[in-house]
Design a protein around this motif. Sequence first.
Motif, PDB file in Angstrom:
ATOM      1  N   ARG A 117     106.490 135.797  -5.156  1.00 11.93           N
ATOM      2  CA  ARG A 117     106.347 134.512  -5.830  1.00 11.93           C
ATOM      3  C   ARG A 117     107.486 133.566  -5.474  1.00 11.93           C
ATOM      4  N   PHE A 118     108.384 133.973  -4.581  1.00  9.49           N
ATOM      5  CA  PHE A 118     109.508 133.105  -4.235  1.00  9.49           C
ATOM      6  C   PHE A 118     108.994 131.809  -3.598  1.00  9.49           C
ATOM      7  N   GLY A 119     109.365 130.672  -4.202  1.00  8.88           N
ATOM      8  CA  GLY A 119     108.901 129.391  -3.682  1.00  8.88           C
ATOM      9  C   GLY A 119     107.586 128.930  -4.274  1.00  8.88           C
ATOM     10  N   LEU A 120     107.059 129.695  -5.201  1.00  5.34           N
ATOM     11  CA  LEU A 120     105.903 129.232  -5.990  1.00  5.34           C
ATOM     12  C   LEU A 120     106.479 128.661  -7.279  1.00  5.34           C
ATOM     13  N   MET A 121     106.096 127.451  -7.619  1.00  2.00           N
ATOM     14  CA  MET A 121     106.615 126.865  -8.857  1.00  2.00           C
ATOM     15  C   MET A 121     106.148 127.709 -10.029  1.00  2.00           C
ATOM     16  N   ALA A 122     107.103 128.249 -10.763  1.00  2.00           N
ATOM     17  CA  ALA A 122     106.773 129.208 -11.815  1.00  2.00           C
ATOM     18  C   ALA A 122     106.016 128.547 -12.948  1.00  2.00           C
ATOM     19  N   MET A 123     104.925 129.176 -13.345  1.00  2.00           N
ATOM     20  CA  MET A 123     104.198 128.738 -14.527  1.00  2.00           C
ATOM     21  C   MET A 123     104.405 129.796 -15.604  1.00  2.00           C
ATOM     22  N   ALA A 124     103.768 130.963 -15.454  1.00  2.00           N
ATOM     23  CA  ALA A 124     103.997 132.077 -16.373  1.00  2.00           C
ATOM     24  C   ALA A 124     104.360 133.276 -15.500  1.00  2.00           C
ATOM     25  N   SER A 125     105.644 133.586 -15.435  1.00  2.00           N
ATOM     26  CA  SER A 125     106.158 134.481 -14.393  1.00  2.00           C
ATOM     27  C   SER A 125     105.590 135.890 -14.423  1.00  2.00           C
ATOM     28  N   SER A 126     105.170 136.380 -15.586  1.00  3.08           N
ATOM     29  CA  SER A 126     104.653 137.751 -15.629  1.00  3.08           C
ATOM     30  C   SER A 126     103.176 137.799 -15.248  1.00  3.08           C
ATOM     31  N   LEU A 127     102.584 136.636 -14.973  1.00  3.82           N
ATOM     32  CA  LEU A 127     101.143 136.572 -14.668  1.00  3.82           C
ATOM     33  C   LEU A 127     100.848 135.951 -13.302  1.00  3.82           C
ATOM     34  N   ASP A 128     101.729 135.072 -12.818  1.00  6.42           N
ATOM     35  CA  ASP A 128     101.478 134.306 -11.591  1.00  6.42           C
ATOM     36  C   ASP A 128     101.328 135.189 -10.353  1.00  6.42           C
ATOM     37  N   GLN A 129     100.371 134.890  -9.512  1.00  6.47           N
ATOM     38  CA  GLN A 129     100.271 135.478  -8.183  1.00  6.47           C
ATOM     39  C   GLN A 129      99.695 134.462  -7.211  1.00  6.47           C
ATOM     40  N   ILE A 130     100.189 134.488  -5.957  1.00 13.26           N
ATOM     41  CA  ILE A 130      99.618 133.673  -4.891  1.00 13.26           C
ATOM     42  C   ILE A 130      98.520 134.491  -4.224  1.00 13.26           C
ATOM     43  N   GLY A 131      97.453 133.843  -3.789  1.00 12.00           N
ATOM     44  CA  GLY A 131      96.409 134.578  -3.080  1.00 12.00           C
ATOM     45  C   GLY A 131      95.605 133.675  -2.168  1.00 12.00           C
ATOM     46  N   PRO A 132      94.800 134.303  -1.256  1.00 10.31           N
ATOM     47  CA  PRO A 132      94.009 133.550  -0.294  1.00 10.31           C
ATOM     48  C   PRO A 132      92.686 133.023  -0.865  1.00 10.31           C
ATOM     49  N   ILE A 133      92.254 131.878  -0.331  1.00  7.81           N
ATOM     50  CA  ILE A 133      90.901 131.363  -0.567  1.00  7.81           C
ATOM     51  C   ILE A 133      90.280 131.150   0.802  1.00  7.81           C
ATOM     52  N   THR A 134      89.163 131.833   1.066  1.00  5.87           N
ATOM     53  CA  THR A 134      88.617 131.897   2.417  1.00  5.87           C
ATOM     54  C   THR A 134      87.093 131.785   2.410  1.00  5.87           C
ATOM     55  N   LYS A 135      86.504 131.745   3.626  1.00  6.18           N
ATOM     56  CA  LYS A 135      85.052 131.632   3.723  1.00  6.18           C
ATOM     57  C   LYS A 135      84.366 132.996   3.674  1.00  6.18           C
ATOM     58  N   THR A 136      85.098 134.046   4.073  1.00  9.78           N
ATOM     59  CA  THR A 136      84.501 135.377   4.075  1.00  9.78           C
ATOM     60  C   THR A 136      85.473 136.411   3.499  1.00  9.78           C
ATOM     61  N   VAL A 137      84.939 137.571   3.170  1.00 10.69           N
ATOM     62  CA  VAL A 137      85.753 138.668   2.642  1.00 10.69           C
ATOM     63  C   VAL A 137      86.740 139.161   3.711  1.00 10.69           C
ATOM     64  N   GLY A 138      86.252 139.280   4.946  1.00 15.73           N
ATOM     65  CA  GLY A 138      87.108 139.745   6.037  1.00 15.73           C
ATOM     66  C   GLY A 138      88.309 138.822   6.222  1.00 15.73           C
ATOM     67  N   ASP A 139      88.067 137.518   6.168  1.00 13.53           N
ATOM     68  CA  ASP A 139      89.163 136.549   6.276  1.00 13.53           C
ATOM     69  C   ASP A 139      90.167 136.736   5.144  1.00 13.53           C
ATOM     70  N   CYS A 140      89.646 136.997   3.958  1.00 16.09           N
ATOM     71  CA  CYS A 140      90.492 137.155   2.785  1.00 16.09           C
ATOM     72  C   CYS A 140      91.451 138.321   3.003  1.00 16.09           C
ATOM     73  N   GLN A 141      90.918 139.389   3.560  1.00 17.62           N
ATOM     74  CA  GLN A 141      91.722 140.579   3.841  1.00 17.62           C
ATOM     75  C   GLN A 141      92.791 140.271   4.907  1.00 17.62           C
ATOM     76  N   THR A 142      92.395 139.528   5.935  1.00 18.24           N
ATOM     77  CA  THR A 142      93.338 139.162   6.996  1.00 18.24           C
ATOM     78  C   THR A 142      94.534 138.396   6.413  1.00 18.24           C
ATOM     79  N   VAL A 143      94.243 137.439   5.534  1.00 13.13           N
ATOM     80  CA  VAL A 143      95.323 136.623   4.962  1.00 13.13           C
ATOM     81  C   VAL A 143      96.163 137.462   4.003  1.00 13.13           C
ATOM     82  N   PHE A 144      95.493 138.269   3.198  1.00 10.22           N
ATOM     83  CA  PHE A 144      96.244 139.117   2.262  1.00 10.22           C
ATOM     84  C   PHE A 144      97.193 140.038   3.025  1.00 10.22           C
TER      85      PHE A 144
END
Lengths: 475, 95
Positions: free
Chosen positions: A200-227
């Motif tokens: 979460r470093f560099g993500l503006m903190a909202m609720a620190s015990s809940l926040d996570q960054i994640g991918p938004i993609t067109k396919t499941v395979g792409d999502c896995q690649t980014v993750f």
Amino acid sequence: MRLNELTIAQAARGLKRKELSSVELTQTVFEQIKKRDLKVKAFLSLDEKGALSSAKEIDEKRAHEDILGGLAGIPVAIKDNILVRGLKCSAASKILENYVAPYDATVISKLKEAGAVIIGKTNMDEFAMGSSTENSAFFATKNPYDLQRVPGGSSGGSAAAVAANETIYALGSDTGGSIRQPASFCGVVGLKPTYGAVSRFGLMAMASSLDQIGPITKTVGDCQTVFDAINGKDKLDSTSVDLKKEIRNTKFEIKNLRIGMPKEYFAQGLDEHVDKLVKEAIKKLENLGARVKEINLPYSEYALACYYIIMPSEVSANLARYDGIKYGYSEFDKAGDLMEVYLGSRHHGFGAEPRRRIMLGTYTLSAGYYDAYYLKAQKVRTLIEQDFEKAFKEVDVIMTPVSPTPAFKFGEKIDDPLKMYLSDIYTVSINLAGVPALSMPCGRVDGLPVGLQIVGPQMGEPLIFGTALALEQNS
Amino acid sequence: MIDVKHIAKLARFGLTEKEEEKFKKELSAILDFVAKLNEIDTKNIEPTAQVTGTINVFGNDETNLICEDKQIKEDILKNAPAKEGRYFKVKRVLE
């Protein structure tokens, strides 16, 4: 097919075979933005010059060496609460309107190292607080499937940009559903990783015990690649963890899969068409050999109440840093003393929803109320987490709807905070339990996309991807 | 009844009378909603602060790259609403 419509996998293949260049790909994406974003309004700011220069750099590298990763030269849009060095980062708030990020978030360093081409920053609800982007201090983003409707939120700009082919993929952040709900409203794939899996470093903190960054993609395979590209322990985020090797290497087989359907998530308040589509998707997996079982998550009905104590409490602490002194909107020149700098800058810098949540959190943490609210909610959180732990002894993944309805119309819920909060009823418990969950399209109602939520145990991303890929390949 | 004026002061917000009324109404509605948690007996339940189970993660006593980067220091100061030389400027704190 135009280049901007490509998935990551398709674009990577084309780039590798030199059938297209990153500059061409990036240019086509910007052409689409110029055409389509006047209506969709997914972006808060663009960096065409920077993007084209990184694209050019990657193309030159590729001319010399072949070993470039799967994200090299591919355009990505970033939610505006994630810091990209040298670019404005406002979190869609007036209080940070002119803030320029002095350094990169860890996810951005990782993407840059992988050769990603960052095209701009996407709109969101102010400080990621909301489910529609209507809380953006600047403008609302429209749903590409129906411009009269919201794209969901808070990562509405990222989801809409992917759905409108204004980028190849995007990053969002999810505190109570902010990746999954917009992904479901816009018919794209979104992952909220295990808490701690992505720095979460560099993500503006909202609720620190809940926040996570994640991918938004067109396919499941792409999502896995980014993750795969963004996860991992980071010494700049002490809550980050590495996914365990043994889990990463587990072989996925659909015939061994046990799917749990929590009774509580298919109850009153769920749109009947959404109910039907989600159940059909589960049936498909059953037909492929998976076993489906009804399960109980008895504390589900308390998740939203629990969330609306824990999240605002953490918000009130995290957003104390916006004080008119270090950065952002300030009434320093108008104020007589230090207190007036605080009161004025925060009064006029924050919008309605952040103020509501900061007030609420200040109250639930204040002397005399801490035990009754915050501590109570933390104990209920234990029970909610145990619900999931118990369930995952019986099943491998849990499947639910993402949101009770498809995308709603602008103005429908904005005047009633509680009504708006209910759009997160199926997503908040996942953040409280810290488990990963993915939203993927499972059909449409009157032309509007509907999302299926696949929940795994902590570190269970490989299982989620295996399940989602099986479903995607058979849809 | 929630003392909105007091809470606003703790939260360091200015507040108009109209806003005071609005917050009173909205916050009461949310607090009524979350009171649902009182249905649950949590007598012997431990609270959860976060879920990874990590406790007291210590780092080495060293600065990270970000602190050492001169350009980053400058860029951080560029965002300051009021500054003097290499310092953030604040109103007098001690009388």
